[in-house]
Design a protein around this motif. Structure first.
Motif, PDB file in Angstrom:
ATOM      1  N   ARG A 211      -3.501   7.937  -1.425  1.00 30.04           N
ATOM      2  CA  ARG A 211      -3.683   6.479  -1.377  1.00 30.04           C
ATOM      3  C   ARG A 211      -5.139   6.118  -1.058  1.00 30.04           C
ATOM      4  O   ARG A 211      -5.704   5.205  -1.645  1.00 30.04           O
ATOM      5  CB  ARG A 211      -2.760   5.853  -0.314  1.00 30.04           C
ATOM      6  CG  ARG A 211      -1.273   6.184  -0.435  1.00 30.04           C
ATOM      7  CD  ARG A 211      -0.581   5.491  -1.592  1.00 30.04           C
ATOM      8  NE  ARG A 211      -0.846   6.063  -2.882  1.00 30.04           N
ATOM      9  CZ  ARG A 211      -0.303   7.204  -3.337  1.00 30.04           C
ATOM     10  NH1 ARG A 211       0.506   7.920  -2.588  1.00 30.04           N
ATOM     11  NH2 ARG A 211      -0.581   7.630  -4.554  1.00 30.04           N
TER      12      ARG A 211
ATOM     13  N   GLU B 255      -6.451   2.721  -2.914  1.00 29.86           N
ATOM     14  CA  GLU B 255      -5.319   1.815  -2.728  1.00 29.86           C
ATOM     15  C   GLU B 255      -5.289   1.226  -1.322  1.00 29.86           C
ATOM     16  O   GLU B 255      -4.755   0.137  -1.107  1.00 29.86           O
ATOM     17  CB  GLU B 255      -4.007   2.557  -3.007  1.00 29.86           C
ATOM     18  CG  GLU B 255      -3.875   3.066  -4.430  1.00 29.86           C
ATOM     19  CD  GLU B 255      -2.642   3.926  -4.611  1.00 29.86           C
ATOM     20  OE1 GLU B 255      -1.542   3.484  -4.211  1.00 29.86           O
ATOM     21  OE2 GLU B 255      -2.766   5.049  -5.135  1.00 29.86           O
TER      22      GLU B 255
ATOM     23  N   ASP C  54      -4.618  -2.145  -2.809  1.00 32.31           N
ATOM     24  CA  ASP C  54      -4.349  -2.048  -4.245  1.00 32.31           C
ATOM     25  C   ASP C  54      -3.124  -1.164  -4.463  1.00 32.31           C
ATOM     26  O   ASP C  54      -3.114  -0.295  -5.333  1.00 32.31           O
ATOM     27  CB  ASP C  54      -5.575  -1.474  -4.967  1.00 32.31           C
ATOM     28  CG  ASP C  54      -5.466  -1.615  -6.478  1.00 32.31           C
ATOM     29  OD1 ASP C  54      -4.738  -2.517  -6.935  1.00 32.31           O
ATOM     30  OD2 ASP C  54      -6.089  -0.814  -7.200  1.00 32.31           O
TER      31      ASP C  54
ATOM     32  N   SER D 132       0.647  -0.114  -5.500  1.00 33.56           N
ATOM     33  CA  SER D 132       1.658  -0.484  -6.478  1.00 33.56           C
ATOM     34  C   SER D 132       2.875  -1.024  -5.734  1.00 33.56           C
ATOM     35  O   SER D 132       3.048  -0.789  -4.530  1.00 33.56           O
ATOM     36  CB  SER D 132       2.054   0.732  -7.314  1.00 33.56           C
ATOM     37  OG  SER D 132       2.721   1.694  -6.501  1.00 33.56           O
ATOM     38  N   ALA D 133       3.729  -1.738  -6.450  1.00 35.25           N
ATOM     39  CA  ALA D 133       4.944  -2.267  -5.827  1.00 35.25           C
ATOM     40  C   ALA D 133       5.803  -1.126  -5.291  1.00 35.25           C
ATOM     41  O   ALA D 133       6.413  -1.238  -4.219  1.00 35.25           O
ATOM     42  CB  ALA D 133       5.726  -3.096  -6.845  1.00 35.25           C
ATOM     43  N   GLU D 134       5.827  -0.008  -6.013  1.00 33.78           N
ATOM     44  CA  GLU D 134       6.621   1.145  -5.584  1.00 33.78           C
ATOM     45  C   GLU D 134       6.090   1.731  -4.283  1.00 33.78           C
ATOM     46  O   GLU D 134       6.856   2.011  -3.355  1.00 33.78           O
ATOM     47  CB  GLU D 134       6.609   2.216  -6.676  1.00 33.78           C
ATOM     48  CG  GLU D 134       7.405   3.463  -6.324  1.00 33.78           C
ATOM     49  CD  GLU D 134       7.329   4.524  -7.404  1.00 33.78           C
ATOM     50  OE1 GLU D 134       7.904   5.612  -7.206  1.00 33.78           O
ATOM     51  OE2 GLU D 134       6.694   4.276  -8.446  1.00 33.78           O
ATOM     52  N   ASN D 135       4.762   1.895  -4.190  1.00 39.65           N
ATOM     53  CA  ASN D 135       4.185   2.473  -2.977  1.00 39.65           C
ATOM     54  C   ASN D 135       4.270   1.509  -1.795  1.00 39.65           C
ATOM     55  O   ASN D 135       4.445   1.935  -0.650  1.00 39.65           O
ATOM     56  CB  ASN D 135       2.736   2.884  -3.228  1.00 39.65           C
ATOM     57  CG  ASN D 135       2.634   4.143  -4.065  1.00 39.65           C
ATOM     58  OD1 ASN D 135       3.570   4.941  -4.115  1.00 39.65           O
ATOM     59  ND2 ASN D 135       1.508   4.322  -4.738  1.00 39.65           N
ATOM     60  N   GLU D 136       4.147   0.219  -2.068  1.00 41.67           N
ATOM     61  CA  GLU D 136       4.300  -0.755  -0.989  1.00 41.67           C
ATOM     62  C   GLU D 136       5.725  -0.722  -0.442  1.00 41.67           C
ATOM     63  O   GLU D 136       5.942  -0.823   0.771  1.00 41.67           O
ATOM     64  CB  GLU D 136       3.957  -2.154  -1.493  1.00 41.67           C
ATOM     65  CG  GLU D 136       3.830  -3.178  -0.378  1.00 41.67           C
ATOM     66  CD  GLU D 136       3.250  -4.500  -0.847  1.00 41.67           C
ATOM     67  OE1 GLU D 136       3.636  -5.535  -0.275  1.00 41.67           O
ATOM     68  OE2 GLU D 136       2.421  -4.487  -1.777  1.00 41.67           O
TER      69      GLU D 136
END
Length: 205
Positions: free
Chosen positions: A103, A108, A151, A153-157
């Motif tokens: 990350r 990110e 930054d 992604s929706a998946e990582n968030e």
């Protein structure tokens, strides 16, 4: 390994990894590495019982002139480490550090995040209302991760939200998370410096 082997007779593997500045004194680096090895075997506060809680991984980071940041956890049982993709909350310490490193290396998560989490941990150290503490901690940490300068992604968030929901309940939990991010950040630094230049970069030299 056969399950017939008595628990106290099973071999364990404790590994201490130290990361420090290249210009640090070699004698201090050796001392630092030995301390990481001791933490892996005995726990950060000497809590590991002989033959029971050892078998750990400790990773320590020491920026030049600063105090060390160390994270430690036991290796997962073989049945828990089958090579399949697992949610962040179910991953081992080594896997989580690798994930956080990705990350940071990918931009990110901003490099300042671990320090902001440490400030949050200090804020909650003396929080009096124990009933509201867990929810307040989770909301505050998610607020940091949901800011515009990330930054993710929706998946990582969503992965981080699940991890926070399961792992955090007080200031000490935030401190542990911040320490994980500090170590992951240094792993990302190493990747940036050791990454092979692309052909385009080579041509620009």
């Amino acid at each position: 390994m056969s399950s017939d082997v008595p628990f106290g007779c099973r071999p364990t593997l404790s590994i201490g990894v130290s990361i420090a500045h290249a210009l640090e004194d070699l004698e201090l680096l050796l001392k630092f590495a030995r301390r990481a090895e001791s933490d892996a075997k005995n726990g950060l506060h000497g809590e590991a019982a002989v033959g029971r809680d050892r078998n750990g991984l400790a990773v320590a980071v020491r920026a030049r002139g600063n105090i060390a940041v160390t994270v430690r956890e036991q290796w997962p049982a073989a049945s828990e480490n089958d090579g399949r993709e697992k949610p962040l909350v179910q991953r081992s310490l080594a896997e989580r550090l690798d994930w956080w490193g990705d990350r940071f290396a990918g931009g990110e998560i901003p490099d300042k995040f671990p320090h902001e989490l440490l400030e949050t941990a200090r804020f909650y150290e003396n929080w009096d209302d124990r009933e509201s503490l867990a929810e307040a901690v989770k909301a505050d940490v998610m607020r940091i991760f949901a800011r515009k300068d990330t930054d993710l992604s929706a998946e990582n968030e969503a992965e981080i939200a699940r991890y926070i929901g399961r792992k955090l309940g007080d200031g000490a939990g935030v401190k542990e998370l911040a320490d994980e991010l500090v170590v992951g950040q240094w792993i990302a630094f190493a990747r940036r410096y050791t990454r092979k230049p692309t052909p385009q970069k080579e041509a620009e030299r």
